[in-house]
Write an enzyme that holds these catalytic residues in place. Structure first.
Site, short mmCIF file in Angstrom:
data_model
loop_
_atom_site.label_atom_id
_atom_site.label_comp_id
_atom_site.label_asym_id
_atom_site.label_seq_id
_atom_site.Cartn_x
_atom_site.Cartn_y
_atom_site.Cartn_z
N ASN A 7 1.01 -1.19 0.30
CA ASN A 7 -0.13 -0.03 -0.04
C ASN A 7 0.80 1.02 0.30
OD1 ASN A 7 -2.02 2.17 1.08
ND2 ASN A 7 -2.66 1.04 2.12
N ARG A 90 -2.60 -1.71 -3.34
CA ARG A 90 -3.92 -1.37 -3.63
C ARG A 90 -3.62 -0.27 -4.48
NH1 ARG A 90 -5.18 3.53 1.19
NH2 ARG A 90 -7.57 3.82 0.51
N HIS A 179 -12.55 2.98 -0.35
CA HIS A 179 -12.69 1.76 1.17
C HIS A 179 -13.33 0.28 -0.12
CE1 HIS A 179 -12.94 5.27 3.94
NE2 HIS A 179 -11.47 5.10 3.86
N ARG A 240 -12.12 15.63 7.88
CA ARG A 240 -12.52 16.48 6.71
C ARG A 240 -14.13 16.32 6.64
NH1 ARG A 240 -10.89 10.71 3.68
NH2 ARG A 240 -9.09 10.60 4.22
N GLU A 383 -8.30 -5.16 5.34
CA GLU A 383 -7.96 -4.83 4.19
C GLU A 383 -6.54 -5.61 3.09
OE1 GLU A 383 -8.16 -0.47 4.67
OE2 GLU A 383 -9.37 -0.01 2.97
#
Ligand code: ADP
Length: 396
Positions: A7, A90, A179, A240, A383
Site C-alpha cells: 500500500n 492497493r 474503501h 474532512r 484490507e
C-alpha cells in the site's frame, strides 16, 4: 503461495507478506519518510518489532529494504525472493475503467495513469510503487486492487450528481466511492457470520476510521456509498468536513479572502472532528476530553454519530430494508459508545443492541440481541487479506 501486499503512498509504504494457504501474516511493517531520511519498521510473525534508519531516496530503495528485511538471515521469514509468488498493490482510483481487480501489465498501467487526474495525491504514488516492484521483482505477477471497484455496481441514479450532465460526459464527474476493499470484505464476512447467502442480504457497512464511509450492499452489490468523486463527501471524518452546502465555499472565501486551494485545504485537513472540537482529529483524544467535560469535543462526537445515523437511515430506505449493520475500522471497532448511540436511533428498524456483547474492542462478533430484527455486528476489517485473496484469485 506467499503474497506481498503493498500500500504505497507518496512518502510512505505499508507492506504485509501473507501466506495465501493459511492466510497467516508472515511479516509486516512500513517504510516512512521515503525521499527524506528513511525509516523501516519490520515485524516478523511472533517476533519483535524492529525500527531502523535506511537510506530511501526513492520507493525503489524502500522496497529493496523490505525485500532485504524479509530475506534477512536472522529475522527474515523467507530464504529468497523466489518465495514471493505474487504482489498485490492497493490502488486508490480505478475510475470507470476498473470494475474489479486486474493483472498489472503495460496496458493496465496506462489505464491507471489515465485515472491520475481523479486522485492526484494517491494514484501517482501507487504507480511509483508498482514500477519499483517491477524493477526489483521482474517476472513476479502483480495485481492492482482498487478502492473504487466494489462501488462500480452503483446505479446511475446513485452516482450522478445534480449538476449539468456534460460534466459527467466531459470530465467523468460522478460519485465513485472509496474503501471498497473494506466494504466488500466486511459485507461478505457479515453474511458468513450470520450464515445466510451473501447475494440474498441487505447489509449496511459503517467503515469509521480517520476516513469514514457508509455503504449499502444489496444482494452482494454496492448500491450506494457516502463518499463521492473524492473521499471528501459524506460523513464527518477526522479532518474532512463530509457533506456541506457548496455555497459555503463562496461565502467563507469572500469573508476570509481565501482562494479555492486554501478552501480545499480547510475542507480536507482542518475540518471534521478536528475543526469542530478545535482539539484533535483522533477519536480517542475526543473521548478523553469529553469525559473531562470538554463541550466542543462532545459536540464533535455527537455530530459524528448523528451523521452515521442519517446515512444508515438513508441506506435502509434505499434498499427498502436492512438485514444487518456492520461496524468496522478504528472508531467502528473500538468505540462502543458510538455503536450504542447509533443503534439507539435505529429502534424503528427493529435494531436492539446487547450492551454486554457491545462491550468489546476489535473482536468479530454479533452485538445485537437474539430477538433484534436487524443483526448488528462488529467486523474488524482486513484490507490486506482482501487484497491477498484478490491477488491469488487472479494469478492462480
Ligand atoms: P485510517 O486507517 O483511516 O487512518 P483507522 O481505521 O486506523 O484510520 O482509525 C483511526 C481512528 O480510530 C482514530 O480516530 C482513533 O481514535 C480511532 N481508534 C483507533 N484505535 C482506537 C481505540 N483503541 N479506542 C478508541 N478509538 C480508537
Amino acid at each position: 503461495m506467499n503474497i506481498l501486499v503493498i500500500n504505497c503512498g507518496s512518502s510512505s509504504l505499508k507492506y504485509q507478506l501473507i501466506n495465501s494457504a493459511s492466510e497467516e501474516v508472515l511479516a509486516k511493517g512500513l517504510c516512512e519518510r521515503i525521499g527524506i531520511d528513511g525509516k523501516l519498521t519490520y515485524q516478523p510473525e511472533g517476533g519483535e518489532k524492529e525500527k531502523s534508519d535506511v537510506s530511501m531516496p526513492t520507493h525503489t530503495e524502500a522496497i529493496d529494504a523490505v525485500i532485504k528485511a524479509l530475506t534477512n538471515e536472522k529475522t527474515g521469514v523467507i530464504k529468497s525472493l523466489s518465495e514471493v509468488g505474487a504482489v498485490g498493490h492497493r490502488v486508490v482510483h480505478g475510475g470507470e475503467k476498473f470494475t474489479s481487480s486486474c493483472i498489472i501489465n503495460e496496458e493496465s498501467i496506462k489505464a491507471i495513469e489515465e485515472c491520475n487526474d481523479l486522485a492526484p495525491l494517491h494514484n501517482p504514488a501507487n504507480l511509483i510503487g508498482i514500477r519499483a516492484c517491477q524493477e526489483l521483482m521482474p517476472g513476479v505477477p502483480m495485481v492492482a486492487v482498487f478502492d473504487t471497484a466494489f462501488h462500480q455496481t452503483m446505479p446511475e441514479k446513485a452516482f450522478i450528481y445534480g449538476l449539468p450532465y456534460e460534466y459527467y460526459e466531459n470530465y467523468k464527474v460522478r460519485r465513485y466511492g472509496f474503501h471498497g476493499t473494506s466494504h466488500s470484505y466486511v459485507s461478505k464476512r457479515t453474511a458468513e457470520i450470520i450464515g445466510k447467502p451473501y447475494d440474498e442480504m441487505k447489509i449496511i457497512v459503517c467503515h469509521l476510521g480517520n476516513g469514514a464511509s457508509v455503504s449499502a450492499v444489496d444482494c452482494g452489490k454496492s448500491v450506494d456509498t457516502s463518499m463521492g468523486l473524492t473521499p471528501l463527501e459524506g460523513l464527518v471524518m477526522g479532518t474532512r468536513s463530509g457533506d456541506i452546502d457548496p455555497a459555503i465555499l463562496e461565502y467563507v472565501g469572500k469573508k476570509e479572502n481565501k482562494n479555492i486551494d486554501q478552501l480545499m485545504e480547510v475542507l480536507n485537513k482542518k475540518s471534521g472532528l478536528l475543526g469542530i472540537s478545535c482539539l484533535s482529529s483522533d477519536g480517542r483524544d475526543l473521548e478523553d476530553a469529553a469525559a473531562e467535560g470538554n463541550a466542543k469535543a462532545q459536540l464533535a462526537l455527537d455530530i459524528f454519530d448523528y451523521r452515521v445515523i442519517k446515512y444508515v437511515g438513508a441506506y435502509a430506505a434505499v434498499m427498502n430494508g436492512v438485514d444487518a449493520i456492520a461496524f468496522t475500522a478504528g472508531i467502528g471497532e473500538n468505540n462502543k459508545e458510538l455503536r450504542k448511540n447509533v443503534c439507539a436511533n435505529l429502534g424503528y428498524l427493529g435494531v436492539k443492541i446487547d450492551d454486554e456483547r457491545n462491550n468489546v474492542r476489535g473482536e468479530e462478533r454479533i452485538i445485537s440481541t437474539d430477538d433484534s430484527k436487524v443483526k448488528v455486528l462488529l467486523v474488524p476489517t482486513n484490507e490486506e487479506l482482501a487484497i491477498a485473496r484478490e491477488t491469488l484469485a487472479l494469478v492462480k
